[in-house]
Design a protein around this motif. Structure first.
Motif, PDB file in Angstrom:
ATOM      1  N   LEU A   4     -17.767  -1.741 -11.205  1.00 18.89           N
ATOM      2  CA  LEU A   4     -16.943  -0.539 -11.024  1.00 18.89           C
ATOM      3  C   LEU A   4     -16.842  -0.268  -9.531  1.00 18.89           C
ATOM      4  O   LEU A   4     -17.860  -0.224  -8.850  1.00 18.89           O
ATOM      5  CB  LEU A   4     -17.576   0.665 -11.716  1.00 18.89           C
ATOM      6  CG  LEU A   4     -17.748   0.623 -13.226  1.00 18.89           C
ATOM      7  CD1 LEU A   4     -18.382   1.922 -13.713  1.00 18.89           C
ATOM      8  CD2 LEU A   4     -16.428   0.391 -13.917  1.00 18.89           C
ATOM      9  N   ILE A  31     -13.288  -0.885 -22.779  1.00 15.76           N
ATOM     10  CA  ILE A  31     -13.893   0.233 -22.051  1.00 15.76           C
ATOM     11  C   ILE A  31     -13.846   1.455 -22.952  1.00 15.76           C
ATOM     12  O   ILE A  31     -12.768   1.851 -23.404  1.00 15.76           O
ATOM     13  CB  ILE A  31     -13.177   0.522 -20.726  1.00 15.76           C
ATOM     14  CG1 ILE A  31     -13.237  -0.705 -19.818  1.00 15.76           C
ATOM     15  CG2 ILE A  31     -13.830   1.717 -20.030  1.00 15.76           C
ATOM     16  CD1 ILE A  31     -12.536  -0.521 -18.489  1.00 15.76           C
ATOM     17  N   MET A  34     -15.222   6.961 -20.095  1.00 11.90           N
ATOM     18  CA  MET A  34     -15.370   6.865 -18.641  1.00 11.90           C
ATOM     19  C   MET A  34     -15.619   8.269 -18.111  1.00 11.90           C
ATOM     20  O   MET A  34     -15.152   9.255 -18.689  1.00 11.90           O
ATOM     21  CB  MET A  34     -14.124   6.276 -17.986  1.00 11.90           C
ATOM     22  CG  MET A  34     -13.769   4.892 -18.482  1.00 11.90           C
ATOM     23  SD  MET A  34     -12.357   4.171 -17.621  1.00 11.90           S
ATOM     24  CE  MET A  34     -13.154   3.617 -16.097  1.00 11.90           C
ATOM     25  N   ARG A  71      -6.838   8.095 -17.205  1.00 10.91           N
ATOM     26  CA  ARG A  71      -7.168   6.683 -17.184  1.00 10.91           C
ATOM     27  C   ARG A  71      -5.937   5.848 -17.491  1.00 10.91           C
ATOM     28  O   ARG A  71      -5.024   6.288 -18.195  1.00 10.91           O
ATOM     29  CB  ARG A  71      -8.304   6.367 -18.156  1.00 10.91           C
ATOM     30  CG  ARG A  71      -7.999   6.664 -19.604  1.00 10.91           C
ATOM     31  CD  ARG A  71      -9.260   6.568 -20.456  1.00 10.91           C
ATOM     32  NE  ARG A  71      -9.697   5.184 -20.657  1.00 10.91           N
ATOM     33  CZ  ARG A  71     -10.833   4.853 -21.256  1.00 10.91           C
ATOM     34  NH1 ARG A  71     -11.676   5.793 -21.663  1.00 10.91           N
ATOM     35  NH2 ARG A  71     -11.152   3.571 -21.428  1.00 10.91           N
ATOM     36  N   CYS A  95     -18.520   6.926 -10.425  1.00  2.41           N
ATOM     37  CA  CYS A  95     -17.819   6.591 -11.665  1.00  2.41           C
ATOM     38  C   CYS A  95     -18.827   5.970 -12.627  1.00  2.41           C
ATOM     39  O   CYS A  95     -19.711   5.194 -12.220  1.00  2.41           O
ATOM     40  CB  CYS A  95     -16.709   5.595 -11.357  1.00  2.41           C
ATOM     41  SG  CYS A  95     -15.796   5.037 -12.805  1.00  2.41           S
ATOM     42  N   ALA A  97     -18.958   4.200 -16.677  1.00  2.00           N
ATOM     43  CA  ALA A  97     -18.156   3.719 -17.799  1.00  2.00           C
ATOM     44  C   ALA A  97     -19.049   3.049 -18.834  1.00  2.00           C
ATOM     45  O   ALA A  97     -19.992   2.325 -18.485  1.00  2.00           O
ATOM     46  CB  ALA A  97     -17.081   2.751 -17.312  1.00  2.00           C
TER      47      ALA A  97
END
Length: 123
Positions: A4, A31, A34, A71, A95, A97
């Protein structure tokens, strides 16, 4: 195998805006959620905003109405649009995820963190 990378931090005056980006790369199958967290000096890391794979969002009370998380699933990227910034928003922003990767016929789901990007709100 999964990375990331955040970008978009910087110095901004009170009342200004910034847009953070978080790009995920690597052997990604899917994913899931997030999120953006922040950590100011001497304080614990706190959740700022989160978004599910379906687009559901939630925000810390301190940023509601000022920050927007979004996103781009096609590009494995999350964004945090920050407006009406205040000095108390100054922090390192990270960030996070929840990512499922596929390897050897199996699927593995883990939480990943970026390296952080500094946001400083000051006149």
């Amino acid at each position: 195998q999964v990375r990331l990378v955040e970008s978009g931090g910087g110095l901004v005056q009170p009342g200004g805006s910034l847009r953070l980006s978080c790009a995920a790369s690597g052997s990604i199958f899917r994913i899931n959620a997030m999120g953006w967290y922040r950590q100011a000096p001497g304080k614990q890391r706190e959740l700022v905003a989160a978004i599910t794979s379906g687009g559901g969002t939630n925000y810390a009370d301190s940023v509601k109405g000022r920050f927007t998380i979004s996103r781009d699933n096609a590009n494995n990227t999350a964004y945090l649009q920050m407006s009406s910034l205040k000095p108390e928003d100054t922090a390192a922003y990270y960030c996070n995820a929840d990512i499922t990767r596929r390897s050897g016929g199996y699927r593995y789901t883990d939480a990943y963190w970026g390296q952080g990007t500094q946001v400083t709100v000051s006149s």
